[in-house]
Design an enzyme around this catalytic site. Structure first.
Site, short mmCIF file in Angstrom:
data_model
loop_
_atom_site.label_atom_id
_atom_site.label_comp_id
_atom_site.label_asym_id
_atom_site.label_seq_id
_atom_site.Cartn_x
_atom_site.Cartn_y
_atom_site.Cartn_z
N TYR A 1 -4.24 2.35 15.94
CA TYR A 1 -3.04 2.49 16.76
C TYR A 1 -3.32 2.32 18.25
CZ TYR A 1 -0.55 3.81 12.57
OH TYR A 1 0.02 3.78 11.32
N GLU B 1 -3.28 0.15 8.27
CA GLU B 1 -2.10 0.58 9.03
C GLU B 1 -2.20 0.06 10.45
OE1 GLU B 1 -1.08 4.74 9.24
OE2 GLU B 1 -1.50 5.07 7.11
N ASN C 1 -7.24 2.09 9.96
CA ASN C 1 -5.94 2.30 10.59
C ASN C 1 -6.14 2.33 12.09
OD1 ASN C 1 -4.99 2.58 8.00
ND2 ASN C 1 -4.45 4.73 8.17
N GLU D 1 -7.29 8.50 6.12
CA GLU D 1 -7.54 9.17 7.40
C GLU D 1 -8.05 10.60 7.25
OE1 GLU D 1 -4.44 6.77 10.29
OE2 GLU D 1 -3.96 8.83 9.73
N ARG E 1 0.85 -1.19 0.00
CA ARG E 1 0.00 0.00 0.00
C ARG E 1 0.89 1.24 0.00
NH1 ARG E 1 -2.39 3.14 4.77
NH2 ARG E 1 -3.68 4.67 3.67
#
Length: 436
Positions: A291, A349, A289, A167, A78
């Site tokens: 985190y 991600e 994504n 995002e 990606r």
């Protein structure tokens, strides 16, 4: 149990990067300036005065980087396409050398058995469009769709899955609400039109890609499970409000065709008749994504909510809490919220910054924990098709400059030498075991 045991047949493992963070060559072969070129050259904006002028010099060293991915054994890559490299002013004439670069990259990936997954916008808006209002202007959404069509005209015969935006919540918040990222505006709630125009650009781009035969189109949203800091009614309300801004503002319009009610009222006449039908043009997958979770309390400041630390867990070099179970909780929560409207998911991600050097045992533990949580989500019935690690290599980490290192591959930013870390070798072994 092996690291990748228990994942569905066809489950993709890949790595992710972004153009401004790795390419460099900002003034070569006709590339125009982006908002991040302007921002990073503004004194005081980036740690240590760093810029993306050279970054990892991927523009010249891409064959070496493709070879690293092939040696690693990933299924897919990606990357993002730099809009100002393809269309220097964001409209009008195309820059053929820029398109040629991505053409060569896609061919090289496919020759090595690596699927290409381009992201069309990863925050590097052409400066010329920002000068005309940027994402505060509805016309930028229209220009984005035109640009998407041009790229698909060139690469669509070999690229089978596209990501429109990366995002949009982060670009709105950092770039337009708080000013910590390009273009550096601090409009607070005045940044909300940016959300709508990005989503409109996404919907228009989906249609432009479909017109050119694209069979798989998706968007990547940054999502976090949100927990109140306490059982106090004010904290619970603040957490719900934060969840609406961070998660539902960018998922609901795409998946349900409507904004959360109070956010729709804040957007007012920015929304025109027919916009939500465009925004909710069906997608084939949703990129997530992840985190860390967010712990939220009520606040009397300019914002009605504030982030509180999550205690009792490790933290990355960035200071982010490491909570692998949050990934499972997020995915199960998305399924509960959206039901049959939720398309297949790709984790586009997930990764961490470390100070470990080459022997990055912290990253190995981090990735292993998150893959375990992802397996649990799949076992709970969530349709997850792939997992992409941020990032292939150390890079220009936005306002942090070169201070934060997320790479499976270490980059010496003086010599640009690439050195695979222990996490690279660990993943390489897992991928080899999966194929044996």
């Amino acid at each position: 149990m092996g690291l990748l045991t228990g994942f569905p047949d066809g489950f993709e493992v890949g790595v992710s990067t972004a153009a401004y963070q790795i390419e460099g060559a900002i003034a070569e072969d006709g590339r125009g300036p982006s908002v991040w070129d302007t921002f990073s050259h503004t004194p005081g904006r980036i740690k240590n005065g760093d810029t993306g002028d050279v970054a990892c010099d991927h523009y010249h060293r891409w064959p070496e980087d493709v070879a690293l991915m092939a040696d690693l054994g990933v299924d897919a890559y990606r990357f993002s396409i730099a809009w100002p490299r393809v269309q220097p002013t964001g409209s009008g004439a195309l820059n053929r050398p820029g398109l040629d670069f991505y053409d060569r990259l896609v061919d090289a990936l496919l020759e090595r058995g690596i699927a290409a997954l381009p992201t069309l916008f990863h925050w590097d808006l052409p400066q010329a469009l920002e000068d005309q209002g940027g994402w505060l202007s509805r016309s930028t959404a229209e220009r984005f769709a035109e640009y998407a069509g041009h790229v698909a005209d060139r690469l669509g015969d070999r690229v089978h899955r596209w990501i429109t935006l990366n995002e949009p919540v982060v670009h709105m918040a950092d770039g337009y609400a708080f000013g910590g990222g390009a273009p550096g505006q601090a409009l607070m709630f005045g940044a909300l039109p940016v959300a709508h125009h990005q989503l409109l650009g996404h919907g228009l781009a989906v249609r432009a890609l479909r017109e050119r035969g694209a069979t798989q189109v998706m968007i990547t949203n940054n999502c976090s499970p949100v927990q109140p800091a306490s059982d106090d009614e004010a904290d619970v309300a603040a957490a719900t409000l934060y969840d609406n801004f961070h998660n539902r503002l960018f998922n609901d319009p795409i998946l349900l065709g409507a904004y959360p009610e109070f956010l729709e009222s804040l957007l007012g006449d920015v929304i025109r008749d027919g916009d939500l039908a465009i925004i909710s043009t069906p997608v084939d997958a949703l990129g997530i994504n992840y985190y860390n979770p967010m712990r939220i309390a009520a606040s009397d400041s300019d914002l009605p909510f504030e982030q509180r630390p999550i205690e009792g867990v490790p933290t990355t070099a960035f200071g982010w809490p490491v909570v692998p179970d949050g990934l499972r909780d997020l995915l199960v929560g998305l399924r509960e919220t959206y039901g049959s409207a939720l398309p297949p998911i790709y984790i586009t991600e997930n990764g961490c910054s470390t100070d470990d050097g080459i022997g990055d045992s912290f990253r190995v533990d981090y990735l292993g924990g998150h893959l375990g949580a992802l397996r649990q989500a799949i076992e709970a019935g969530v349709d997850v098709r792939g997992y992409y690690i941020w990032s292939l290599m150390d890079n220009f980490e936005w306002a942090e400059g070169y201070h934060q290192r997320f790479g499976l591959v270490h980059v010496d930013f003086e010599t640009l030498e690439r050195t695979p870390r222990d996490s690279y070798r660990w993943l390489q072994t897992a991928l080899q075991e999966r194929k044996s």
